[in-house]
Write a protein that holds these residues in place. Structure first.
Motif, short mmCIF file in Angstrom:
data_model
loop_
_atom_site.label_atom_id
_atom_site.label_comp_id
_atom_site.label_asym_id
_atom_site.label_seq_id
_atom_site.Cartn_x
_atom_site.Cartn_y
_atom_site.Cartn_z
N GLU A 72 0.87 -1.17 0.00
CA GLU A 72 0.00 0.00 0.00
C GLU A 72 0.91 1.23 0.00
O GLU A 72 1.98 1.21 0.62
CB GLU A 72 -0.89 0.02 1.25
CG GLU A 72 -1.87 -1.12 1.33
CD GLU A 72 -2.98 -1.02 0.29
OE1 GLU A 72 -3.33 0.12 -0.11
OE2 GLU A 72 -3.49 -2.07 -0.11
N LEU A 73 0.48 2.28 -0.67
CA LEU A 73 1.31 3.49 -0.74
C LEU A 73 1.62 4.04 0.64
O LEU A 73 2.76 4.42 0.93
CB LEU A 73 0.62 4.56 -1.60
CG LEU A 73 1.37 5.87 -1.74
CD1 LEU A 73 2.78 5.68 -2.25
CD2 LEU A 73 0.60 6.82 -2.65
N TRP A 74 0.64 4.05 1.54
CA TRP A 74 0.88 4.59 2.88
C TRP A 74 1.98 3.83 3.60
O TRP A 74 2.73 4.39 4.37
CB TRP A 74 -0.40 4.65 3.71
CG TRP A 74 -0.98 3.31 4.06
CD1 TRP A 74 -1.95 2.62 3.36
CD2 TRP A 74 -0.64 2.48 5.17
NE1 TRP A 74 -2.22 1.43 3.98
CE2 TRP A 74 -1.43 1.32 5.09
CE3 TRP A 74 0.23 2.62 6.24
CZ2 TRP A 74 -1.36 0.29 6.03
CZ3 TRP A 74 0.31 1.60 7.18
CH2 TRP A 74 -0.48 0.46 7.07
N GLU A 75 2.09 2.51 3.33
CA GLU A 75 3.13 1.72 3.96
C GLU A 75 4.52 2.16 3.48
O GLU A 75 5.47 2.14 4.25
CB GLU A 75 2.97 0.24 3.61
CG GLU A 75 1.75 -0.41 4.20
CD GLU A 75 1.61 -1.85 3.74
OE1 GLU A 75 1.65 -2.73 4.60
OE2 GLU A 75 1.47 -2.09 2.50
N MET A 76 4.60 2.55 2.22
CA MET A 76 5.89 2.95 1.65
C MET A 76 6.33 4.32 2.15
O MET A 76 7.51 4.64 2.12
CB MET A 76 5.81 2.93 0.13
CG MET A 76 5.57 1.53 -0.40
SD MET A 76 5.64 1.44 -2.17
CE MET A 76 7.40 1.55 -2.44
N LEU A 77 5.37 5.11 2.63
CA LEU A 77 5.69 6.46 3.11
C LEU A 77 5.85 6.52 4.63
O LEU A 77 6.32 7.52 5.16
CB LEU A 77 4.59 7.43 2.68
CG LEU A 77 4.46 7.63 1.17
CD1 LEU A 77 3.23 8.45 0.85
CD2 LEU A 77 5.72 8.25 0.60
#
Length: 79
Positions: A72-77
């Motif tokens: 998920e994008l939020w995990e990468m940020l």
């Protein structure tokens, strides 16, 4: 002026963080930059620039890359 410098530094560090997270995820999946680029619909040289924190990457491309590495994008940020 300090506020502008802080913002620029923060932006640069987020680019670097995203790039390092992407590289780790790609390597964990044993994907080459070329294969990741193909999965995300992007160019191989672009992937290298993102991983090194050299690119101002769009949110759309961040989403494509996150999906390509199964995150998920939020995990990468997340710090």
């Amino acid at each position: 002026m300090k506020k502008d410098t802080d913002t620029t530094t923060k932006r640069a560090s987020l680019k670097v963080h995203f790039g390092l997270t992407l590289r780790r995820a790609r390597e964990n999946l044993k994907l080459s930059q070329e294969v990741l680029a193909e999965k995300a619909g992007l160019h191989r040289t672009y992937i290298g620039q993102v991983e090194r924190g050299e690119r101002n990457i769009s949110i759309d491309n961040m989403e494509h890359l996150a999906e390509a590495v199964g995150m998920e994008l939020w995990e990468m940020l997340r710090p």
